[in-house]
Design an enzyme around this catalytic site. Structure first.
Site, PDB file in Angstrom:
ATOM      1  N   TRP A   1       1.052  -1.292  -0.065  1.00 21.59           N
ATOM      2  CA  TRP A   1      -0.014   0.326  -0.194  1.00 21.59           C
ATOM      3  C   TRP A   1       1.362   1.803  -0.019  1.00 21.59           C
ATOM      4  O   TRP A   1       1.798   1.474   0.799  1.00 21.59           O
ATOM      5  CB  TRP A   1      -0.776   0.035   1.099  1.00 21.59           C
ATOM      6  CG  TRP A   1      -1.310   1.059   2.177  1.00 21.59           C
ATOM      7  CD1 TRP A   1      -1.013   2.339   1.771  1.00 21.59           C
ATOM      8  CD2 TRP A   1      -2.301   2.356   1.201  1.00 21.59           C
ATOM      9  NE1 TRP A   1      -1.584   3.257   1.979  1.00 21.59           N
ATOM     10  CE2 TRP A   1      -3.042   3.057   1.269  1.00 21.59           C
ATOM     11  CE3 TRP A   1      -4.030   0.766   0.445  1.00 21.59           C
ATOM     12  CZ2 TRP A   1      -4.060   4.005   1.729  1.00 21.59           C
ATOM     13  CZ3 TRP A   1      -4.705   1.842   0.616  1.00 21.59           C
ATOM     14  CH2 TRP A   1      -5.199   2.992   1.332  1.00 21.59           C
ATOM     15  N   MET A   2       0.086   2.294  -0.855  1.00 26.48           N
ATOM     16  CA  MET A   2       1.036   3.571  -0.717  1.00 26.48           C
ATOM     17  C   MET A   2      -0.362   4.022  -0.228  1.00 26.48           C
ATOM     18  O   MET A   2      -0.951   4.367  -0.793  1.00 26.48           O
ATOM     19  CB  MET A   2       1.642   3.899  -2.170  1.00 26.48           C
ATOM     20  CG  MET A   2       2.012   5.500  -2.781  1.00 26.48           C
ATOM     21  SD  MET A   2       2.509   5.530  -4.485  1.00 26.48           S
ATOM     22  CE  MET A   2       4.148   5.258  -3.761  1.00 26.48           C
ATOM     23  N   ASN A   3       0.195   5.816   0.178  1.00 29.46           N
ATOM     24  CA  ASN A   3      -0.540   7.186   0.558  1.00 29.46           C
ATOM     25  C   ASN A   3       0.404   7.984   0.177  1.00 29.46           C
ATOM     26  O   ASN A   3       1.262   7.722  -0.536  1.00 29.46           O
ATOM     27  CB  ASN A   3      -1.623   6.785   1.640  1.00 29.46           C
ATOM     28  CG  ASN A   3      -1.356   6.851   3.141  1.00 29.46           C
ATOM     29  OD1 ASN A   3      -1.136   5.618   3.351  1.00 29.46           O
ATOM     30  ND2 ASN A   3      -1.473   7.403   3.533  1.00 29.46           N
ATOM     31  N   ASP A   4       0.178   8.705   0.892  1.00 26.94           N
ATOM     32  CA  ASP A   4       0.715  10.626   0.852  1.00 26.94           C
ATOM     33  C   ASP A   4       2.179  10.344   0.201  1.00 26.94           C
ATOM     34  O   ASP A   4       3.062   9.478   0.563  1.00 26.94           O
ATOM     35  CB  ASP A   4       0.143  11.378   2.166  1.00 26.94           C
ATOM     36  CG  ASP A   4      -0.553  11.585   2.613  1.00 26.94           C
ATOM     37  OD1 ASP A   4      -1.751  10.640   2.371  1.00 26.94           O
ATOM     38  OD2 ASP A   4      -0.741  11.514   4.258  1.00 26.94           O
TER      39      ASP A   4
ATOM     40  N   TRP B   1      -8.934   9.353   0.222  1.00 25.70           N
ATOM     41  CA  TRP B   1      -9.648   7.832   0.857  1.00 25.70           C
ATOM     42  C   TRP B   1     -10.882   8.181   0.440  1.00 25.70           C
ATOM     43  O   TRP B   1     -12.085   6.651   0.622  1.00 25.70           O
ATOM     44  CB  TRP B   1      -9.538   8.745   2.055  1.00 25.70           C
ATOM     45  CG  TRP B   1      -8.507   9.129   2.612  1.00 25.70           C
ATOM     46  CD1 TRP B   1      -7.889  10.314   2.430  1.00 25.70           C
ATOM     47  CD2 TRP B   1      -7.454   8.155   2.949  1.00 25.70           C
ATOM     48  NE1 TRP B   1      -6.667  10.194   3.017  1.00 25.70           N
ATOM     49  CE2 TRP B   1      -6.223   8.891   3.483  1.00 25.70           C
ATOM     50  CE3 TRP B   1      -7.169   7.169   2.839  1.00 25.70           C
ATOM     51  CZ2 TRP B   1      -4.706   8.156   3.669  1.00 25.70           C
ATOM     52  CZ3 TRP B   1      -6.114   5.864   3.084  1.00 25.70           C
ATOM     53  CH2 TRP B   1      -5.227   6.670   3.783  1.00 25.70           C
TER      54      TRP B   1
ATOM     55  N   GLN C   1       3.813   7.415   2.097  1.00 24.18           N
ATOM     56  CA  GLN C   1       3.480   6.541   3.426  1.00 24.18           C
ATOM     57  C   GLN C   1       3.061   5.286   2.533  1.00 24.18           C
ATOM     58  O   GLN C   1       2.445   4.636   1.733  1.00 24.18           O
ATOM     59  CB  GLN C   1       1.960   6.605   3.707  1.00 24.18           C
ATOM     60  CG  GLN C   1       2.122   8.353   4.279  1.00 24.18           C
ATOM     61  CD  GLN C   1       2.214   8.197   6.207  1.00 24.18           C
ATOM     62  OE1 GLN C   1       1.549   8.365   6.646  1.00 24.18           O
ATOM     63  NE2 GLN C   1       3.783   8.304   6.337  1.00 24.18           N
TER      64      GLN C   1
HETATM   65  C1  FRU Z   1      -3.356  11.846   4.649  1.00 25.55           C
HETATM   66  C2  FRU Z   1      -3.804  11.269   5.865  1.00 25.55           C
HETATM   67  C3  FRU Z   1      -2.408  12.114   6.344  1.00 25.55           C
HETATM   68  C4  FRU Z   1      -1.707  11.271   7.901  1.00 25.55           C
HETATM   69  C5  FRU Z   1      -1.416   9.787   6.733  1.00 25.55           C
HETATM   70  C6  FRU Z   1      -1.373   9.064   7.250  1.00 25.55           C
HETATM   71  O1  FRU Z   1      -3.385  11.179   3.499  1.00 25.55           O
HETATM   72  O2  FRU Z   1      -3.859  10.887   6.860  1.00 25.55           O
HETATM   73  O3  FRU Z   1      -2.701  13.198   7.653  1.00 25.55           O
HETATM   74  O4  FRU Z   1      -0.370  11.123   8.117  1.00 25.55           O
HETATM   75  O5  FRU Z   1      -2.211   9.982   6.228  1.00 25.55           O
HETATM   76  O6  FRU Z   1      -1.357   7.436   6.528  1.00 25.55           O
END
Ligand code: FRU
Length: 497
Positions: free
Chosen positions: A36-39, A308, A55
């Site tokens: 998984w990848m986010n920010d 999200w 992330q």
């Molecule tokens: C935004 C967020 C950030 C937090 C991160 C956690 O997408 O909710 O605020 O640092 O993702 O993965």
């Protein structure tokens, strides 16, 4: 000494990534090495390369205990993975190393600031436990990082009165001309909405609260996540990603939205006076962007090309989930944020096919115009100015079963993206409408397709709409539709990296 949690994650990603073929990833958008990848995090230029951290939960294609994934690039299009940079392996970050940023110290080391997250465990039922968030540092050489001995460096006691210790995250640092440092952090004040806090430091290690840069006052969503704050074309720009946004007209349709404010910064007082606001992206999948200032003086932004509200839409058993947007060059024109694909992309445009002055009033296809990794520039206008067409559509990622479309109704000046037939597990959010500037039925688009995404730059970057798609790659048809009579110029390039 690296912890066993970090060592295991490094070993795991190195072994597991081998299962992902090149074709199963985007061609020039950075995707999760595995899992998984986010920010985007720590987007910076260090030792001759761009660094992008992100992330990362390597062990699953769902969000989980956050690590920092890491990749480097020379042109922001070809990325090379480096080993996981941070793992949740200390008491103050044991439930996650959340988002943050990177700078270069005067002695040449790279400094990371991130949010350490720990679930409240004492005197609460598990179901009610909340995240306590603090800011932490790690110092390194661009590959290995050591967490700072005095972590956390910002915590509850460094918050202005009434601000929540549960929502205090995503520090973005920068260095001032005089060599000292500033940092903005997302926070939640007593009114339950959001605010951005400003901290300063002379050495990057000792940080002091300076001021509340700006308060949301419940105008734009609730908690403001992932702030970025910088100078651009003589103004100051605050980017942030508010949670729980409600639409205002055609702005802010994304739930977890993106907000750009343009204004002035009173450096002495540490306050930002906002003058203009807008969404950063008008598509479906974009969140938490971060910028870097390039050595040649450009402000370049990359966002998480996901949201999200939409990330449930892919099948569960995949090896990677999450990709970054195209890097975009920012500027301010007419009091708006303009975004253009980075110019580096132009070096990878091949097989030019162009048509000028094509007039049509039904569905057409054009010889040589198809593909799933393409850069297309087109301008449409009414063939007869006295009789403006009703609708123009650009359909792509198309075969008998699938298609994604961009449709434009000049009379309402509405551009719509619709990806309901794009291979998603179920139709969660598949459409977005945006008001665009159009005079007399004229519209200019630059459309960039990679294997699993589309990014539409409207009117030379005045607006951008981003969306991911999972349509099978053999669906590479492109067609055009007009209700009424449309006149069009179009140029297509294949993007070959
Ligand atoms: C935004 C967020 C950030 C937090 C991160 C956690 O997408 O909710 O605020 O640092 O993702 O993965």
């Amino acid at each position: 000494m690296i912890s066993h949690i970090l060592r295991d994650a490094r070993k795991y990603e190195e072994t597991m990534e081998k299962q992902i073929g090149k074709e199963a990833r985007p061609e020039f958008h950075l995707s999760a090495r595995i899992g998984w990848m986010n920010d985007p995090n720590g987007f910076s230029f260090y030792n001759g390369k761009y660094h992008m951290f992100y992330q990362y939960h390597p062990y699953d294609c769902q969000w989980g205990p956050m690590h920092w994934g890491h990749a480097v690039s020379e042109d922001l299009l070809h990325w090379e993975y480096l080993p996981v940079a941070l793992a949740p392996d200390e008491l103050y970050d044991m439930d996650g190393c959340f988002s943050g940023s990177a700078i270069t110290l005067p002695d040449g080391r790279q400094l990371l600031m991130y949010t350490g997250m720990v679930k409240e465990r004492q005197n609460v039922k598990v179901a009610e436990s909340r995240d306590i968030q603090t800011q932490c540092l790690a110092v390194g050489d661009g590959i290995d990082f050591e967490k700072y001995k005095d972590n956390p460096i910002l915590e509850e006691k460094d918050l202005p009165k009434g601000s929540s210790k549960y929502d205090f995250r995503d520090p973005k640092m920068w260095q001032k001309k005089d060599g000292s440092y500033c940092c903005v952090v997302g926070s939640r004040p007593e009114d339950g909405s959001g605010q951005i806090l400003l901290y300063t430091s002379t050495d990057g290690f000792q940080w002091n609260f300076k001021s509340i840069l700006i308060k949301n006052n419940n105008r734009f969503g609730k908690m403001w996540e992932c702030p970025d704050f910088f100078q651009l074309d003589g103004k100051w720009v605050l980017l942030t990603s508010p949670q729980d946004m409600l639409p205002q007209g055609f702005e802010y349709h994304n739930g977890n939205g993106t907000l750009c404010m343009i204004g002035d910064f009173d450096e002495k007082a540490g306050t930002f006076q906002e003058q203009y606001n807008q969404s950063i992206d008008y598509g479906i999948d974009f969140y938490a962007p971060q910028t870097v200032y390039t050595p040649d003086g450009r402000r370049v932004m990359i966002g998480w090309m996901q949201n999200w509200d939409t990330c449930g839409q892919r099948t569960r058993n995949v090896l990677w989930f999450g990709q970054m947007s195209l890097p975009r060059e920012l500027s301010i024109r007419n009091n708006r944020l303009y975004q253009l694909p980075i110019r580096e992309l132009e070096a990878y445009r091949f097989h030019k096919v162009g048509y000028q002055n094509i007039t049509f009033s039904e569905v057409i296809e054009l010889e040589g115009i198809k593909g799933r990794r393409v850069d297309i520039e087109l301008t449409v206008r009414p063939a007869d100015e006295q009789n403006i067409y009703h609708k123009f559509a650009f359909r792509f990622a198309q075969n008998e079963k699938y298609q994604t479309s961009l449709s434009f109704r000049p009379r309402e000046a509405i551009l719509k993206i619709d990806r309901k037939h794009s291979g998603s597990r179920r139709a969660i959010i598949h459409q977005r409408r945006s008001k665009v500037n159009s005079e007399d039925g004229k519209l200019k688009l630059r459309i960039i397709l990679d294997r699993f995404s589309v990014e539409v730059f409207v009117n030379d970057g005045e607006q951008v709409m981003s969306a991911i798609l999972y349509t099978e790659q053999s669906a590479d048809g492109i067609s055009f539709f007009a209700d009424g009579t449309v006149n069009m110029d179009i140029v297509k390039y294949d993007l070959i990296m």
